[in-house]
Design an enzyme around this catalytic site. Sequence first.
Site, PDB file in Angstrom:
ATOM      1  CE1 TYR A  27       3.929   0.061  -4.237  1.00 37.08           C
ATOM      2  CE2 TYR A  27       2.520   1.897  -4.874  1.00 37.08           C
ATOM      3  CZ  TYR A  27       3.119   0.686  -5.168  1.00 37.08           C
ATOM      4  OH  TYR A  27       2.901   0.093  -6.394  1.00 37.08           O
ATOM      5  CE  LYS A  31       6.457   0.462  -6.880  1.00 35.79           C
ATOM      6  NZ  LYS A  31       7.153  -0.540  -7.704  1.00 35.79           N
ATOM      7  CB  THR A  62      -2.046  -8.397  -9.544  1.00 38.55           C
ATOM      8  OG1 THR A  62      -2.068  -7.440  -8.476  1.00 38.55           O
ATOM      9  CG2 THR A  62      -1.631  -7.751 -10.846  1.00 38.55           C
TER      10      THR A  62
END
Length: 123
Positions: A27, A31, A62
């Site tokens: 990840y 990014k 979220t």
Amino acid sequence: MAAGGGGAIVNVSSISAVAAFETQAAYASSKAAVAQLTKVIAIEYGRMGIRCNAVAPGVIETDIMEGVVENGREMLRSFGDAHPIGRIGQPQEVAEAIAFLASPASSFITGSLLLVDGGYTAQ
């Protein structure tokens, strides 16, 4: 975009592009790649009137953790104390940063990574 006189691109990266966290190798690498791609686009297309920036959100409330851990939103909220501002972010706050970077108000900003992280990376 160039044929139309230019425009603005706003990519979405993450604080994981600039801060290391365990278990996030893939990840974080992706990014960080988005952050670097933003810079390359800015210098390659700037003279065509195209600006490119990115936002790097911190922990935002979220549903990202729903189905991954029990009570995902509560788990995210528990990270609030880790931020100098004392809470996690709201989706609207990231949206407003994106809207700013897409607007004429940011006409002299390109190649930037805007940290929208409640001061987390300032520590």
